[in-house]
Design an enzyme around this catalytic site. Structure first.
Site, mmCIF file in Angstrom:
data_model
loop_
_atom_site.group_PDB
_atom_site.id
_atom_site.type_symbol
_atom_site.label_atom_id
_atom_site.label_comp_id
_atom_site.label_asym_id
_atom_site.label_seq_id
_atom_site.Cartn_x
_atom_site.Cartn_y
_atom_site.Cartn_z
ATOM 1 N N LYS A 221 0.874 -1.170 0.000
ATOM 2 C CA LYS A 221 0.000 0.000 0.000
ATOM 3 C C LYS A 221 0.906 1.213 0.000
ATOM 4 O O LYS A 221 1.507 1.556 1.012
ATOM 5 C CB LYS A 221 -0.913 -0.004 1.224
ATOM 6 C CG LYS A 221 -1.852 1.204 1.248
ATOM 7 C CD LYS A 221 -2.762 1.151 2.447
ATOM 8 C CE LYS A 221 -3.843 2.210 2.413
ATOM 9 N NZ LYS A 221 -3.505 3.487 1.872
ATOM 10 N N GLU B 280 -0.799 4.289 -7.970
ATOM 11 C CA GLU B 280 -0.474 5.204 -6.881
ATOM 12 C C GLU B 280 0.892 5.802 -7.194
ATOM 13 O O GLU B 280 1.842 5.067 -7.506
ATOM 14 C CB GLU B 280 -0.424 4.427 -5.555
ATOM 15 C CG GLU B 280 -0.230 5.279 -4.335
ATOM 16 C CD GLU B 280 -1.540 5.802 -3.722
ATOM 17 O OE1 GLU B 280 -2.631 5.616 -4.316
ATOM 18 O OE2 GLU B 280 -1.451 6.407 -2.647
ATOM 19 N N PHE C 281 -1.457 -0.740 -10.207
ATOM 20 C CA PHE C 281 -2.005 -1.915 -9.532
ATOM 21 C C PHE C 281 -3.291 -2.461 -10.159
ATOM 22 O O PHE C 281 -3.792 -3.499 -9.737
ATOM 23 C CB PHE C 281 -2.201 -1.667 -8.040
ATOM 24 C CG PHE C 281 -3.020 -0.453 -7.701
ATOM 25 C CD1 PHE C 281 -4.391 -0.474 -7.827
ATOM 26 C CD2 PHE C 281 -2.405 0.701 -7.243
ATOM 27 C CE1 PHE C 281 -5.144 0.638 -7.511
ATOM 28 C CE2 PHE C 281 -3.158 1.825 -6.923
ATOM 29 C CZ PHE C 281 -4.539 1.791 -7.052
ATOM 30 N N ARG D 11 -16.982 1.647 -2.539
ATOM 31 C CA ARG D 11 -16.077 1.197 -1.480
ATOM 32 C C ARG D 11 -16.410 -0.267 -1.258
ATOM 33 O O ARG D 11 -17.534 -0.590 -0.914
ATOM 34 C CB ARG D 11 -16.313 2.016 -0.208
ATOM 35 C CG ARG D 11 -15.224 1.857 0.808
ATOM 36 C CD ARG D 11 -15.401 2.839 1.946
ATOM 37 N NE ARG D 11 -14.977 4.186 1.633
ATOM 38 C CZ ARG D 11 -13.716 4.587 1.556
ATOM 39 N NH1 ARG D 11 -12.745 3.740 1.782
ATOM 40 N NH2 ARG D 11 -13.424 5.838 1.267
#
Ligand code: AMP
Length: 569
Positions: free
Chosen positions: A252, A303, A344, A420
């Site tokens: 992450k 990211e 990702f 989500r």
């Protein structure tokens, strides 16, 4: 359609604050709109002339509106400003001055929504010399043929302040109510179609044709898209339990989300998770995309993470946040604050949407088109395993590499834009935690009478050493001592430290350090620190710590800034 008809709908919406009623009003309007040739009129319900994915703006100031009103009503700018001060809304001023004028003149031209769209759509395209005059002419042309009410909404639209209280969720519900049967499946189909397209005209057109057509909504590279969001996992074991075995673990990265788009023509665009385009701020990333991703067209989720150009050590998000906004001196900034892209997920490849495909397949396709180049662009560090120990090791390595933790992903799940989801989890060591000192307390009532059950918490000003209040916590503790850290245990510890009492409130010598978990930090005038913790919970006593160990004002301020930025990017 006559613009007047739309304005009547605006008026009704403005008058009715209830969301249910608004949905009904909109649904009735959409039933009429369905028969029109130009479904784009639906954009006007949001005060726009382009779909949501478009970043085009009218670029009209209040001053320009005043000029246009002066020109079309004959009333001086000075008087218009005076009225503006009185009404506080240029829309109402427009209604007043245009209505006044129309009392004396006959107006033959009837404004249509097509004409409104035609003129307003030209506004964002105007650049360079003579722009202001051209804008003025386009607006005045509309105002001259407008009635009072029409003028009110033209001005409000131009100023992006329609004041009718219609959010995208209400439009979604109204679409279902207008052309489909009202049930969860249809609601979801409309929502999903909107998540992919970000374009209500397109969604409405498909909804008219039926649910099958809604399901066929495709992604379009180059249009910003809402990204999929993760839920929290408590531990590796919890992660496995929730996403199944084997699971995919990925670093992450502590940076910010970048949705990388390349369309069939080769145009590259980068969007943040707020759908802002940041391509211009990241020419370095555009270069990496060209060099390291081999495919004709794609939408890749990633990211971007900053690193120190000398030590190559990864940096925290807040250290590179300025790169998102800065539009000058970019070359210098690229050298000082370089970023590495960690891809990702892939949502679209060579003309085809992939979001319905299982994650494992998407991930393989992604890895197949990327030439990994560390410090430029690479596929996210990944481990697919069913073994808890192996996963634990991977997690530790992620933390050692200065990243935030790991993501835990189900291998078979699809990509759900804007949702989500429970099949992508995030695991970080401990979130939102500070050690603080108790400087006050309050006696409870009822069954907590005689027990100090609410605690005033303070942090430390690192410059002056002063303790500053930052909130009150009254949850997280047990009622009975045998169940764990309890109110009575803390009460016993506090009592000998009381320095003064006022009613139920006591002041306490700053000796007891506690660990507090909280959800958020807000600026607040209530507490001396200028901040307040939202939903603080006491989770542990820290007898090993003193006031010198507690969180400093600077740390709280930094965390506040970090959270603020995280909300936006
Ligand atoms: P949070 O911001 O705490 O809700 O955590 C989710 C965020 O982690 C996502 O929105 C991404 O920006 C970021 N992230 C970092 N690495 C990954 C990864 N490998 N997979 C998915 N998201 C990631």
């Amino acid at each position: 359609m006559l613009y007047k008809e739309l304005c009547e709908v605006y008026e009704e919406l403005e008058k009715n604050p209830s969301r249910l009623k608004k949905t009904e009003i909109l649904a009735n309007f959409l039933k009429k709109l369905k028969h029109e040739k130009h479904l784009e009129i639906i954009y006007l319900l949001q005060g726009k002339t382009f779909p949501d994915y478009s970043e085009k703006e009218f670029g009209i100031s209040e001053q320009l509106c005043i000029k246009a009103l002066e020109k079309s009503s004959g009333i001086s700018a000075k008087d218009i400003v005076l009225k503006w001060k009185k009404y506080g809304d240029l829309g109402l001023v427009a209604e007043n001055v245009i209505w006044g004028k129309k009392q004396n003149t006959l107006f033959s031209k009837r404004l249509t929504t097509e004409k409104i769209l035609e003129n307003l759509k030209k506004l964002p395209e105007l650049v360079g010399k003579g722009t202001v005059d051209k804008k003025l002419a386009l607006i005045s042309e509309l105002l001259t043929s407008a009635s009072g009410i029409e003028a009110k909404y033209i001005i409000r639209t131009l100023l992006n302040d329609l004041r009718i209280g219609v959010a995208s969720g209400t439009i979604r519900d109204a679409i279902v109510e207008a052309v489909l049967e009202k049930n969860n499946e249809n609601l979801e189909a409309v929502q999903q179609s909107y998540d992919k397209a970000n374009d209500f005209a397109l969604v409405f057109e498909k909804a008219i044709k039926g649910i099958k057509e809604l399901h066929k909504t495709e992604l379009v590279p180059g249009h910003p898209l809402k990204v999929m969001l993760a839920l929290k996992a408590e531990s590796i074991a919890d992660g496995f339990e929730r996403v199944g075995k084997p699971a995919c673990f990925e670093y992450k990265y502590d940076g910010f989300r970048m949705l990388i788009n390349k369309d069939e023509k080769g145009n590259i665009k980068i969007f943040t998770r707020r759908l802002d385009e940041v391509t211009k701020q990241f020419p370095d990333v555009v270069k990496y995309i060209k060099e390291n991703i081999k495919a004709k067209s794609f939408i890749i989720d990633s990211e971007s993470v900053g690193y120190d150009p000398k030590t190559k050590r990864y940096k925290q998000f807040q250290d590179i946040s300025q790169r998102i906004r800065r539009k000058y001196d970019i070359d210098k900034l690229i050298k000082e604050l370089p970023v590495e892209i960690n891809a990702f997920d892939i949502l679209y490849l060579n003309g085809k949407s992939l979001i319905e495909e299982p994650f494992e397949k998407r991930s393989k396709l992604l890895r197949g088109i990327i030439d990994n180049k560390k410090y430029h662009l690479q596929a996210a560090e990944q481990l697919i395993t069913s073994d808890e120990k192996e996963a634990e090791k991977f997690y530790k390595q992620a933390l050692k590499d200065n990243q935030e933790g790991v993501m835990i992903k189900n291998l078979n799940s699809k990509y759900q834009p804007g949702a989500r989801v429970g099949h992508m989890l995030k695991l970080k060591p401990v979130e939102n935690e500070f050690d603080l000192v108790i400087t006050g307390a309050e006696y409870g009532t009822g069954k907590r009478a005689g027990i100090l059950s609410s605690y005033t918490l303070s942090c430390r000003n690192e410059k002056t050493g002063e303790l500053l209040e930052i909130g009150k916590a009254s949850t997280g503790l047990k009622e009975k001592e045998e169940m764990g850290l309890s109110y009575t245990e803390i009460t016993k510890k506090i009592k000998p430290l009381i320095t003064s009492e006022h009613g139920r409130e006591v002041k306490v010598k700053p000796k007891i350090v506690v660990t507090i978990i909280f959800q958020n930090i807000q600026r607040s005038p209530t507490y001396e620190s200028g901040f307040a913790l939202r939903f603080p919970r006491v989770t542990a006593l820290r007898p090993d710590r003193t006031v010198h160990d507690i969180a400093t004002l600077k740390e709280i301020e930094d965390e506040y800034k970090r959270m603020e930025l995280k909300i936006h990017y």
